[in-house]
Design a protein around this motif. Structure first.
Motif, mmCIF file in Angstrom:
data_model
loop_
_atom_site.group_PDB
_atom_site.id
_atom_site.type_symbol
_atom_site.label_atom_id
_atom_site.label_comp_id
_atom_site.label_asym_id
_atom_site.label_seq_id
_atom_site.Cartn_x
_atom_site.Cartn_y
_atom_site.Cartn_z
ATOM 1 N N ASN A 163 -20.583 -18.391 13.001
ATOM 2 C CA ASN A 163 -19.988 -18.521 14.324
ATOM 3 C C ASN A 163 -19.972 -20.006 14.650
ATOM 4 N N ASN A 164 -19.641 -20.374 15.872
ATOM 5 C CA ASN A 164 -19.580 -21.774 16.261
ATOM 6 C C ASN A 164 -20.045 -21.922 17.698
ATOM 7 N N ARG A 165 -20.936 -22.873 17.938
ATOM 8 C CA ARG A 165 -21.458 -23.048 19.286
ATOM 9 C C ARG A 165 -20.361 -23.474 20.266
ATOM 10 N N LYS A 166 -19.318 -24.131 19.775
ATOM 11 C CA LYS A 166 -18.203 -24.508 20.649
ATOM 12 C C LYS A 166 -17.479 -23.257 21.147
ATOM 13 N N VAL A 167 -17.408 -22.238 20.276
ATOM 14 C CA VAL A 167 -16.818 -20.961 20.684
ATOM 15 C C VAL A 167 -17.660 -20.329 21.788
ATOM 16 N N ARG B 236 -24.662 -26.749 12.364
ATOM 17 C CA ARG B 236 -24.280 -28.148 12.578
ATOM 18 C C ARG B 236 -24.969 -28.679 13.822
ATOM 19 N N TYR B 237 -25.541 -29.872 13.722
ATOM 20 C CA TYR B 237 -26.179 -30.493 14.881
ATOM 21 C C TYR B 237 -25.708 -31.949 14.969
ATOM 22 N N ASP B 238 -24.888 -32.240 15.962
ATOM 23 C CA ASP B 238 -24.309 -33.576 16.107
ATOM 24 C C ASP B 238 -25.234 -34.562 16.812
ATOM 25 N N ASP B 239 -26.188 -34.080 17.585
ATOM 26 C CA ASP B 239 -26.944 -34.975 18.465
ATOM 27 C C ASP B 239 -28.440 -35.031 18.154
ATOM 28 N N LEU B 240 -28.892 -34.413 17.083
ATOM 29 C CA LEU B 240 -30.333 -34.280 16.871
ATOM 30 C C LEU B 240 -31.026 -35.632 16.711
ATOM 31 N N THR B 241 -30.492 -36.520 15.876
ATOM 32 C CA THR B 241 -31.154 -37.815 15.694
ATOM 33 C C THR B 241 -31.022 -38.698 16.930
ATOM 34 N N GLY B 242 -30.053 -38.378 17.796
ATOM 35 C CA GLY B 242 -29.875 -39.155 19.028
ATOM 36 C C GLY B 242 -31.103 -39.116 19.911
ATOM 37 N N TYR C 97 -30.353 -27.402 19.535
ATOM 38 C CA TYR C 97 -29.731 -28.564 18.899
ATOM 39 C C TYR C 97 -28.442 -28.264 18.143
ATOM 40 N N TYR C 98 -28.059 -27.009 17.964
ATOM 41 C CA TYR C 98 -26.802 -26.711 17.266
ATOM 42 C C TYR C 98 -25.600 -27.019 18.147
ATOM 43 N N THR C 99 -24.575 -27.623 17.542
ATOM 44 C CA THR C 99 -23.394 -28.028 18.311
ATOM 45 C C THR C 99 -22.088 -27.541 17.692
ATOM 46 N N LEU D 223 -31.176 -42.690 17.314
ATOM 47 C CA LEU D 223 -30.123 -42.971 16.337
ATOM 48 C C LEU D 223 -28.882 -42.166 16.712
ATOM 49 N N LYS D 224 -27.887 -42.828 17.281
ATOM 50 C CA LYS D 224 -26.691 -42.152 17.773
ATOM 51 C C LYS D 224 -25.661 -41.962 16.660
ATOM 52 N N ASN D 225 -24.716 -41.054 16.930
ATOM 53 C CA ASN D 225 -23.561 -40.829 16.053
ATOM 54 C C ASN D 225 -23.967 -40.496 14.615
ATOM 55 N N MET D 226 -24.991 -39.671 14.477
ATOM 56 C CA MET D 226 -25.447 -39.259 13.149
ATOM 57 C C MET D 226 -25.388 -37.734 13.074
ATOM 58 N N SER D 227 -24.244 -37.236 12.673
ATOM 59 C CA SER D 227 -24.060 -35.786 12.612
ATOM 60 C C SER D 227 -24.738 -35.217 11.371
ATOM 61 N N GLY D 228 -25.183 -34.002 11.486
ATOM 62 C CA GLY D 228 -25.818 -33.335 10.352
ATOM 63 C C GLY D 228 -25.531 -31.853 10.358
#
Length: 452
Positions: free
Chosen positions: A184-188, A324-330, A300-302, A334-339
């Motif tokens: 699934n997707n958290r954006k959904v 997918r977690y786009d903001d975890l390291t933020g 943290y999932y995005t 550490l910004k803009n580090m998607s994982g």
């Protein structure tokens, strides 16, 4: 009489056979992790509390094991604070460390701390124990291993496609057919919350929805109402509970439902990319399915989220999950580090393989041959042969004491050792196959060839 010792609830001792089976699962995982280009790391069993707290949502925070400060940990706490019994405030003063809850947040901390040494995108795998103060039940323990694979430093959805393939490859090698990889997707989910007018209740909405398989539709609706989500919103969300059809049909239904949500439509496009490419590339044994009620209640999932269900007929919760977690390291600066990453539930996979009798017999075979011991002269000759066999990678040993033959035979039987060497003479070694009863007189080289 001294009281019989015990272990804490939710923990286990493992016998030699159980450890062998667990090592078998982990060796297959390592093989595939490394085949896909993932590198191993390890992190401490406990972290600073501030590293872990606030990363798993309110429910997750309650399940984190806190470690009391060493020494007289109450000395620095004012008497009035002790008497006030404000547990949250008190905990921060008497406990500065906690056992890790999962491997993902420590990994994010590792990436931030070692960012100057890492080549990005960075693909890592990690197989270590984690701890959760959960209520023990079948397949749910307070101490258990997680086996994670993550990649950070790339927003490419090809990583999600690869992780689905990684799941499939591992389960195929374990002989576990019929596994369902749910996506699934958290954006959904954010889009759904938006169109039903519950955007301000997104966390409550996803946490409740994630319990659908545990408490059922009515239980989920009851919890949502208790969290302040309106009756009108529940009517709008009703179609989610009976979402059927192929992946493409489900995506079309979602597109209609989320037509007015930009965030939701973006999630649909991400799902379409992943599902289409996985389908075209093909899977060995697993089945990919879109589950619109899959929420995975971690904050943290995005983006894409995954959960793996055991084959039909096996009473077991999920045996893997991730996303997918786009903001975890933020949160660590550490910004803009998607994982994106996935986790395998080792303990649950073990129980599934055991229930389906999928462990190869050779997994628990330790010693292959045991030399009987009659006296010191015989023992020395036996140890020379044992040393020779070990140097050629044969698992061999000698019974340490010159005990009665019956006792030595009983030991061999109890340990399920398949071969014994009964006698050693100038003519050679008398090897007996305990499964067939066959007895052979062999030279040392012939003995090696037979055991190989």
């Amino acid at each position: 009489m001294a009281q019989k010792p015990s272990i804490p609830k939710g923990t286990r001792d493992f016998s030699p056979a159980e450890v062998s089976k667990r090592n078998y699962i982990m060796s297959i995982m390592r093989q595939h992790f490394e085949k896909f280009g993932y590198q191993p790391i390890e992190t401490p069993s406990f972290e600073n509390s501030e590293t872990l707290m606030g990363k798993y949502g309110e429910e997750g925070d309650r399940l984190i094991f806190k470690i009391l400060n060493s020494g007289d940990y109450l000395d620095k706490v004012p008497t009035e604070e002790l008497q006030a019994i404000n547990y949250k405030k008190l905990t921060g003063k008497i406990s500065e460390k906690a056992l890790r809850y999962d491997l993902t947040v420590p990994f994010a901390r590792y990436v931030v701390q070692h960012q100057s040494e890492i080549e990005f995108p960075f693909k890592r795998y990690q197989i270590q124990p984690v701890w959760r103060a959960d209520r023990p039940q079948k397949g749910r323990f307070r101490e258990f291993y997680q086996c994670d694979a993550d990649v950070v430093g790339s927003t490419s959805l090809w990583q999600e496609v690869e992780l689905v393939q990684l799941y499939d490859s591992v389960f195929a090698s374990l002989g576990l057919n019929g596994v369902t990889i749910k996506i699934n997707n958290r954006k959904v989910l954010s889009g759904i919350a938006e169109v039903i007018g519950a955007s301000d209740k997104l966390i409550d909405f996803t946490v409740a929805l994630d319990k659908l398989d545990k408490i059922g539709e009515e239980g989920v609706k009851k919890e949502m109402l208790e969290k302040g989500i309106s009756e009108d919103a529940l009517l709008k969300v009703q179609p989610l509970f009976s979402f059927t059809g192929t992946i493409e049909e489900k995506l079309e239904k979602l597109s209609t439902l989320l037509a007015d949500s930009e965030e939701g439509m973006k999630g649909i496009e991400e799902l379409r990319f992943i599902c289409d490419n996985v389908t075209q590339l093909g899977l060995k044994k697993a089945h990919l399915d879109l589950d619109v009620t899959l929420a995975r209640g971690l904050n943290y999932y995005t983006g894409a989220i995954f959960e793996v269900a055991a084959p039909t007929g096996v009473a077991m919760g999920s045996i893997g999950g991730g996303g997918r977690y786009d903001d975890l390291t933020g949160i660590f600066g550490l910004k803009n580090m998607s994982g994106v990453g996935i986790s395998f539930g080792l303990d649950r996979i073990y129980l599934v393989l055991e229930e389906l009798n999928l462990f190869p017999e050779t997994v628990t075979t330790a010693t292959k041959v045991l030399f009987l011991n009659y006296n010191e002269v015989h023992a020395f000759a036996a140890m020379k042969a044992v040393t020779f066999l070990r140097n050629h990678n044969i698992k061999a040993e000698m019974y340490p004491d010159a005990a009665k033959e019956d006792k030595q035979f009983k030991h061999v039987k109890n340990r399920a050792i398949p071969f014994i060497v009964k006698e050693i003479t100038e003519a050679g070694y008398t090897l007996k196959d305990l499964n067939t009863g066959e007895q052979l007189q062999l030279s040392l080289e012939q003995l090696l060839q037979k055991l190989q």
